[in-house]
Design an enzyme around this catalytic site. Structure first.
Site: not given
Ligand code: F6P
Length: 355
Positions: A15, A76, A107, A129, A131, A133, A175
């Site tokens: 992300g 990803r 991660d 990120t 997050d 996290d 997340r």
């Molecule tokens: O890790 C960053 C994040 O925005 C999280 O907060 C969220 O759960 C996820 O990525 C969303 O992923 P995507 O952009 O693949 O929908």
């Protein structure tokens, strides 16, 4: 003897996060100032596998510092999780003369970086990120900007809640991490906060809203972490409305949080981490992740970061913990307890001022 670096790669994966561009700029310019070329790899590990990359000059990274997203794009990449994917990546590094890579992400990105390092392409990770996290670091690039965005959006919601005497449940990303809802909850004066790390007393919230409303309060904001599970926010919205009689709406902020011009804190942290990441690589210290600890940038082994993360998130088995060297185990357990305690204290603080 430390490896000689002539050309390194930089990629952004997972992300995106505001501040990634500032980190790319810092990596590129630090390396060039040391006489090392930098290959920008597009779309994370996907671009590495598909050989989608180009040499970057110091001018290529001009005027990106203030932009959200990532000029190298992100992805990803499932294929990079396979041995064949990693082998293709290593082969493309060899073909393009890439001696090492600075990887920006979370991660998943560091897992990929570990595979590359083990296959002979040394890597350093920079935590990016929204997050916040990644337990080994007190701070991840993008977190500050995301919080500021949430605060700005929720301030707007509060204006209209006040006019109409409504409650707004606000679901935020992050997340399984409750940092964004808790810190933003404090910053915007939430009446309640639901996060996965701490048991949530729904009945208490509903009673509070009812009492406060009887005492003349007109606007109510309830912050909910997306980590509470799919559908949770809507259920809570419906239940608050049904049990308090107050009109209640749900706002899901979603990816709005991931965009926008990075804050000063994100730009500065990204620049500091980018610079140090290149230095670590050139010093031959591989498979490390840059961390902010007590205001200082330092590097932790990726393995340390993974184990510590599992301890903080309660995912480490007792055998795994027992197998750690005693001093390290003690340090990790103490640090994990203090991290958890910090979040709990913030959560309680939010509760004690939400009258
Ligand atoms: O890790 C960053 C994040 O925005 C999280 O907060 C969220 O759960 C996820 O990525 C969303 O992923 P995507 O952009 O693949 O929908």
């Amino acid at each position: 003897m430390t490896k000689e670096f002539k050309r390194i790669g930089v990629l952004t994966s997972g992300g995106d996060a505001p501040g990634m561009n500032a980190a790319i700029r810092s990596v590129v310019r630090t390396a060039i100032s040391r006489g090392i070329e930098v290959m920008g790899i597009y779309c994370g590990y996907k671009g590495l596998i598909e050989n989608d990359m180009k040499l970057l000059t110091e001018r290529d990274v001009s005027n990106i510092l203030n932009h959200g997203g990532t000029m190298l794009y992100s992805d990803r990449c499932e294929k990079f999780k396979t041995p064949e994917g990693v082998a293709l990546g290593v082969e493309n590094c060899r073909k393009n003369g890439i001696d090492g890579i600075i990887t920006l992400g979370g991660d998943g990105t560091f897992r990929g970086a570990t595979d590359l390092t083990r296959s002979g392409v040394p890597c350093i990770g920079i935590p990016c990120t929204i997050d916040n996290d990644i337990s080994a670091t007190d701070y991840t690039i993008g977190y500050d900007t995301a919080k500021n965005t949430v605060v700005e959006m929720v301030d707007r919601l509060r204006d209209t809640c006040e006019s109409h005497a409504r409650c707004n449940v606000v679901e935020v990303m992050g997340r399984h991490s409750g940092y964004i809802p808790v810190e933003c909850g404090i910053a915007i004066g939430a009446t309640g906060i639901a996060i996965p790390e701490i048991p949530f007393d729904k009945d208490k919230l509903i009673n509070n809203i009812t009492t406060l409303s009887h005492n003349g309060k007109r606007n109510f904001i309830v912050m909910v972490s997306e980590g509470m599970g799919k559908g949770y926010s809507q259920q809570l919205t419906d239940e608050i409305q049904e049990k308090t009689g107050i009109e209640t709406r749900l706002a899901v902020l979603a990816h709005v949080q991931r965009g926008g011009s990075p804050s000063c804190t994100d730009r500065v942290t990204a620049t500091r981490m980018g610079y140090r990441a290149v230095e670590q690589l050139l010093e031959g210290k591989y498979n490390q992740v840059m961390c902010l600890k007590e205001g200082n940038i330092h590097a932790e082994e990726v393995e340390y970061a993974f184990t510590f993360d599992r301890i903080v998130k309660g995912k480490a088995t007792q055998e795994e913990i027992d197998a750690l060297e005693p001093t390290l185990r003690h340090e990790m357990l103490e640090r994990a307890a203090s991290k958890k305690d910090h979040l709990v204290r913030l959560y309680n603080l939010a509760g004690s001022v939400s009258l």
